[in-house]
Design a protein around this motif. Structure first.
Motif, PDB file in Angstrom:
ATOM      1  N   ALA A  41      76.060  30.335 -38.641  1.00 43.21           N
ATOM      2  CA  ALA A  41      75.241  29.486 -39.503  1.00 43.21           C
ATOM      3  C   ALA A  41      76.095  28.747 -40.517  1.00 43.21           C
ATOM      4  CB  ALA A  41      74.188  30.330 -40.225  1.00 43.21           C
ATOM      5  N   ARG A  42      77.124  29.415 -41.067  1.00 48.00           N
ATOM      6  CA  ARG A  42      77.984  28.762 -42.042  1.00 48.00           C
ATOM      7  C   ARG A  42      78.798  27.641 -41.422  1.00 48.00           C
ATOM      8  NH1 ARG A  42      78.540  34.016 -44.026  1.00 48.00           N
ATOM      9  NH2 ARG A  42      80.316  34.379 -42.653  1.00 48.00           N
ATOM     10  N   GLN A  43      79.054  27.726 -40.121  1.00 48.47           N
ATOM     11  CA  GLN A  43      79.847  26.701 -39.477  1.00 48.47           C
ATOM     12  C   GLN A  43      79.050  25.424 -39.193  1.00 48.47           C
ATOM     13  OE1 GLN A  43      81.239  28.998 -36.111  1.00 48.47           O
ATOM     14  NE2 GLN A  43      83.273  29.181 -37.016  1.00 48.47           N
ATOM     15  N   ASN A  44      77.741  25.480 -39.297  1.00 43.73           N
ATOM     16  CA  ASN A  44      76.886  24.335 -39.043  1.00 43.73           C
ATOM     17  C   ASN A  44      76.731  23.546 -40.343  1.00 43.73           C
ATOM     18  OD1 ASN A  44      74.625  22.611 -38.737  1.00 43.73           O
ATOM     19  ND2 ASN A  44      73.861  23.892 -37.073  1.00 43.73           N
ATOM     20  N   ALA A  45      77.441  22.432 -40.463  1.00 43.26           N
ATOM     21  CA  ALA A  45      77.475  21.684 -41.720  1.00 43.26           C
ATOM     22  C   ALA A  45      76.103  21.139 -42.090  1.00 43.26           C
ATOM     23  CB  ALA A  45      78.489  20.552 -41.622  1.00 43.26           C
ATOM     24  N   THR A  46      75.334  20.673 -41.092  1.00 44.20           N
ATOM     25  CA  THR A  46      74.004  20.142 -41.376  1.00 44.20           C
ATOM     26  C   THR A  46      73.103  21.222 -41.938  1.00 44.20           C
ATOM     27  OG1 THR A  46      74.219  18.503 -39.614  1.00 44.20           O
ATOM     28  CG2 THR A  46      71.988  19.003 -40.392  1.00 44.20           C
ATOM     29  N   HIS A  47      73.141  22.382 -41.301  1.00 41.22           N
ATOM     30  CA  HIS A  47      72.336  23.494 -41.792  1.00 41.22           C
ATOM     31  C   HIS A  47      72.764  23.889 -43.201  1.00 41.22           C
ATOM     32  CE1 HIS A  47      70.242  27.291 -41.969  1.00 41.22           C
ATOM     33  NE2 HIS A  47      71.393  27.901 -42.211  1.00 41.22           N
ATOM     34  N   MET A  48      74.067  23.918 -43.456  1.00 46.18           N
ATOM     35  CA  MET A  48      74.571  24.280 -44.777  1.00 46.18           C
ATOM     36  C   MET A  48      74.020  23.355 -45.846  1.00 46.18           C
ATOM     37  SD  MET A  48      78.536  25.079 -43.738  1.00 46.18           S
ATOM     38  CE  MET A  48      79.112  25.067 -45.427  1.00 46.18           C
ATOM     39  N   ALA A  49      73.997  22.066 -45.567  1.00 46.21           N
ATOM     40  CA  ALA A  49      73.508  21.100 -46.553  1.00 46.21           C
ATOM     41  C   ALA A  49      72.018  21.279 -46.803  1.00 46.21           C
ATOM     42  CB  ALA A  49      73.793  19.684 -46.086  1.00 46.21           C
ATOM     43  N   LEU A  50      71.268  21.669 -45.770  1.00 53.18           N
ATOM     44  CA  LEU A  50      69.828  21.851 -45.927  1.00 53.18           C
ATOM     45  C   LEU A  50      69.506  23.059 -46.796  1.00 53.18           C
ATOM     46  CD1 LEU A  50      68.513  21.156 -42.305  1.00 53.18           C
ATOM     47  CD2 LEU A  50      68.167  19.724 -44.315  1.00 53.18           C
ATOM     48  N   VAL A  51      70.172  24.183 -46.556  1.00 51.65           N
ATOM     49  CA  VAL A  51      69.796  25.423 -47.232  1.00 51.65           C
ATOM     50  C   VAL A  51      70.578  25.659 -48.520  1.00 51.65           C
ATOM     51  CG1 VAL A  51      69.086  26.465 -45.061  1.00 51.65           C
ATOM     52  CG2 VAL A  51      71.413  26.855 -45.903  1.00 51.65           C
ATOM     53  N   ASN A  52      71.570  24.821 -48.804  1.00 54.55           N
ATOM     54  CA  ASN A  52      72.286  24.912 -50.066  1.00 54.55           C
ATOM     55  C   ASN A  52      71.569  24.060 -51.096  1.00 54.55           C
ATOM     56  OD1 ASN A  52      74.033  24.988 -52.200  1.00 54.55           O
ATOM     57  ND2 ASN A  52      75.724  23.944 -51.169  1.00 54.55           N
ATOM     58  N   ARG A  53      70.915  24.681 -52.038  1.00 51.60           N
ATOM     59  CA  ARG A  53      70.117  23.938 -53.009  1.00 51.60           C
ATOM     60  C   ARG A  53      70.978  23.013 -53.860  1.00 51.60           C
ATOM     61  NH1 ARG A  53      71.898  28.188 -55.801  1.00 51.60           N
ATOM     62  NH2 ARG A  53      71.961  28.042 -58.076  1.00 51.60           N
ATOM     63  N   CYS A  54      72.279  23.301 -53.981  1.00 53.03           N
ATOM     64  CA  CYS A  54      73.171  22.541 -54.853  1.00 53.03           C
ATOM     65  C   CYS A  54      73.940  21.440 -54.114  1.00 53.03           C
ATOM     66  CB  CYS A  54      74.157  23.489 -55.539  1.00 53.03           C
ATOM     67  SG  CYS A  54      73.359  24.712 -56.611  1.00 53.03           S
ATOM     68  N   SER A  55      73.549  21.126 -52.892  1.00 52.98           N
ATOM     69  CA  SER A  55      74.301  20.154 -52.098  1.00 52.98           C
ATOM     70  C   SER A  55      74.047  18.712 -52.518  1.00 52.98           C
ATOM     71  CB  SER A  55      73.945  20.305 -50.615  1.00 52.98           C
ATOM     72  OG  SER A  55      72.592  19.936 -50.381  1.00 52.98           O
ATOM     73  N   ASN A  56      73.057  18.482 -53.384  1.00 51.19           N
ATOM     74  CA  ASN A  56      72.635  17.139 -53.804  1.00 51.19           C
ATOM     75  C   ASN A  56      72.034  16.334 -52.662  1.00 51.19           C
ATOM     76  OD1 ASN A  56      72.863  16.890 -56.591  1.00 51.19           O
ATOM     77  ND2 ASN A  56      75.067  16.571 -56.487  1.00 51.19           N
ATOM     78  N   ARG A  57      71.768  16.985 -51.532  1.00 56.61           N
ATOM     79  CA  ARG A  57      71.027  16.314 -50.472  1.00 56.61           C
ATOM     80  C   ARG A  57      69.594  16.100 -50.953  1.00 56.61           C
ATOM     81  NH1 ARG A  57      71.701  16.637 -44.450  1.00 56.61           N
ATOM     82  NH2 ARG A  57      69.736  15.956 -43.522  1.00 56.61           N
ATOM     83  N   PRO A  58      68.996  14.925 -50.737  1.00 57.11           N
ATOM     84  CA  PRO A  58      67.654  14.657 -51.275  1.00 57.11           C
ATOM     85  C   PRO A  58      66.602  15.627 -50.740  1.00 57.11           C
ATOM     86  CG  PRO A  58      68.701  12.628 -50.557  1.00 57.11           C
ATOM     87  CD  PRO A  58      69.564  13.754 -50.059  1.00 57.11           C
ATOM     88  N   PHE A  59      65.581  15.850 -51.555  1.00 60.50           N
ATOM     89  CA  PHE A  59      64.402  16.607 -51.131  1.00 60.50           C
ATOM     90  C   PHE A  59      63.320  15.610 -50.731  1.00 60.50           C
ATOM     91  CE2 PHE A  59      66.598  19.590 -53.866  1.00 60.50           C
ATOM     92  CZ  PHE A  59      66.521  20.771 -53.136  1.00 60.50           C
ATOM     93  N   GLU A  60      62.635  15.904 -49.623  1.00 65.29           N
ATOM     94  CA  GLU A  60      61.555  15.011 -49.193  1.00 65.29           C
ATOM     95  C   GLU A  60      60.306  15.168 -50.039  1.00 65.29           C
ATOM     96  OE1 GLU A  60      64.227  15.734 -45.726  1.00 65.29           O
ATOM     97  OE2 GLU A  60      62.865  17.143 -46.720  1.00 65.29           O
ATOM     98  N   ALA A  61      60.130  16.344 -50.655  1.00 63.99           N
ATOM     99  CA  ALA A  61      58.938  16.561 -51.473  1.00 63.99           C
ATOM    100  C   ALA A  61      59.200  17.678 -52.471  1.00 63.99           C
ATOM    101  CB  ALA A  61      57.735  16.912 -50.597  1.00 63.99           C
ATOM    102  N   LEU A  62      58.579  17.571 -53.638  1.00 63.35           N
ATOM    103  CA  LEU A  62      58.496  18.649 -54.617  1.00 63.35           C
ATOM    104  C   LEU A  62      57.052  18.725 -55.062  1.00 63.35           C
ATOM    105  CD1 LEU A  62      61.600  17.397 -55.222  1.00 63.35           C
ATOM    106  CD2 LEU A  62      61.539  19.294 -56.838  1.00 63.35           C
ATOM    107  N   SER A  63      56.567  19.936 -55.271  1.00 60.81           N
ATOM    108  CA  SER A  63      55.175  20.087 -55.667  1.00 60.81           C
ATOM    109  C   SER A  63      54.972  21.441 -56.309  1.00 60.81           C
ATOM    110  CB  SER A  63      54.257  19.957 -54.444  1.00 60.81           C
ATOM    111  OG  SER A  63      52.896  20.031 -54.830  1.00 60.81           O
TER     112      SER A  63
END
Length: 457
Positions: free
Chosen positions: A257-279
């Motif tokens: 799982a750590r080797q999958n960069a896309t997955h890492m960006a999704l589950v790392n809250r601090c990656s600064n990758r945008p969120f599609e929704a907050l509520s």
């Protein structure tokens, strides 16, 4: 003191279970803490390959644990026989050296939840035979140990397991005790204070724990998730604790799982990758959604974790474009469809959904949205598409007035709570007092960082 033989224990952080497995199993993600200098671990920190010969017990045997509980700082303790493992690192320790006054092994443990009684709130309780010990910040509370019959009248001695249940997940703040296949639900606010139940489908629990608003029953090395009100088993099959709650050599899927960069960006809250929704929901719990996962922003004492959507909202999967709550229901918009879940102790899908947004609300020309929000105690629903904001009266389910233009040309998400209105775009958020201030604005307020403000990065 019993004799033990030397064993080899791997000093590694808690495991990240397989993404693909969890999309089907909808069970726990790694027990991670929010800051990098606390007792938890960074999701992407590689396991320490060094072996530690302690002469004590090995957490990775097939014995399982006799009790599990979080303390007031959110650190998980694993108990077995005379030993305890603290958090996600390090070897076993003797219980009587870690917990003042405990004479060896314990039967059950839980962390109390009672915000109405601050002196009792967040205490950890340990049970052995006919007695109970209570600790706060690692120190024994004055007056303990006490007899179980005095502290929890009606609860039997020699327990198998115990777990706290929070108001909203149970009827009131309660404690669920297990013994010999029977269940005792204790609440000082109820009359009678103890209700005895039989949860035959769940089976016996040798340990139990509440973690991230979910409830787990352990039987030896295996565990299942359960509903704390009905006792219904929520796991499709028993799972091995060593694959989910502790990391052991040769088990789990953390490395891949750590080797999958896309997955890492999704589950790392601090990656600064945008969120599609907050509520936020009607219980003031706040969620951030990204790529088929969500973070719950109100459980910092249990750590920061990414979960597949189906873990809380059964059958929900994929990207959430917008989400909002109204009258104890949570609405999710994905593409042209809207899905609704009622919120009681758990979220339950509302029959007849998903259905097209156009069938749910009469808003001409709106087949998909970028963001949606409601504010507390209001029936006004605001839908944002591009730089246009539409007002819908949720009582009539019709549009109110003409669409208005806002100064933001693009918005990923929006959320309104007791602190005001937030618009989100990329890694940034913009704060307004309310919708009226947004509509009147001629320039955007200073941008804030989502990761640092909302996710403690």
């Amino acid at each position: 003191m019993r004799t033990v033989t030397a064993t080899v224990t791997m000093r590694v952080p808690i495991t990240l279970c397989s993404l693909l497995s969890l999309l089907c199993l909808s069970d726990t993600y790694p027990l991670l803490k929010g800051r990098h200098n606390d007792t938890g671990t960074n999701l992407f920190h590689s396991p320490d390959p060094a072996h530690n010969v302690t002469g004590l017990a090995d957490r990775c045997t097939d014995e399982g644990f006799g009790a599990m509980a979080l303390d007031d700082k959110g650190v998980m303790y694993y108990f077995r026989d005379d030993f305890v493992w603290l958090g996600f690192h390090g070897p076993a320790k003797w219980i009587n050296e870690t917990w003042q006054g405990i004479p060896g092994s314990i039967d059950a443990a839980f962390r109390n939840h009672n915000q109405e009684h601050p002196l009792e709130h967040q205490r950890i309780y340990l049970f052995k035979g006919s007695k109970v010990w209570s600790y706060l910040e690692g120190k024994l509370v004055a007056g303990f140990p006490r007899l179980i019959s005095e502290e929890f009248p009606g609860i039997p001695d020699d327990l198998d397991a115990a777990v706290e249940c929070h108001k909203g997940e149970c009827r009131t703040d309660s404690v669920i005790f297990f013994k010999d296949g029977k269940v005792y639900v204790y609440s000082s606010k109820e009359d009678p204070a103890v209700k005895q139940k039989t949860w035959a489908n769940l089976g016996s629990c040798t340990a139990a724990v509440r973690w991230m608003e979910k409830y787990y029953c352990f039987n030896g090395i295996n565990f299942t998730r359960f509903d704390p009100v009905t006792g219904e088993r929520l796991s499709p099959r028993p799972m091995d604790t060593r694959d989910y709650f502790v990391q052991c050599p040769g088990r789990g899927h953390a490395h891949s799982a750590r080797q999958n960069a896309t997955h890492m960006a999704l589950v790392n809250r601090c990656s600064n990758r945008p969120f599609e929704a907050l509520s936020s929901d009607d219980k003031s719990r706040t969620y951030a959604f990204r790529g088929g996962f969500y973070f719950c922003l109100d459980t910092r004492k249990d750590g920061w974790h990414a979960w597949p959507l189906g873990h809380t909202w059964r059958t929900l999967e994929g990207v959430v474009d917008a989400a909002f709550s109204y009258r104890n229901h949570m609405y999710f918009m994905q593409g042209s469809q809207v899905t609704i879940y009622s919120a009681d102790q758990i979220y339950i899908p509302v029959a007849g959904y998903p259905k097209p947004i156009q069938d749910e609300w009469e808003v001409p020309g709106i087949t998909a949205v970028n963001a949606a929000f409601t504010c507390p105690h209001s029936s006004d629903l605001y839908l944002i598409r591009g730089n246009r904001m539409f007002l819908v009266d949720l009582n009539t389910r019709k549009q109110s007035g003409a669409a208005k233009t806002i100064i933001h040309s693009e918005v990923d998400s929006a959320m309104c709570n007791a602190h005001g209105l937030y618009l989100f775009h990329g890694p940034s958020y913009y704060h307004y007092k309310d919708a009226e201030e947004l509509l009147a604005a001629t320039e955007a307020p200073a941008a804030g960082n989502i990761a640092s403000y909302f996710l403690d990065c």
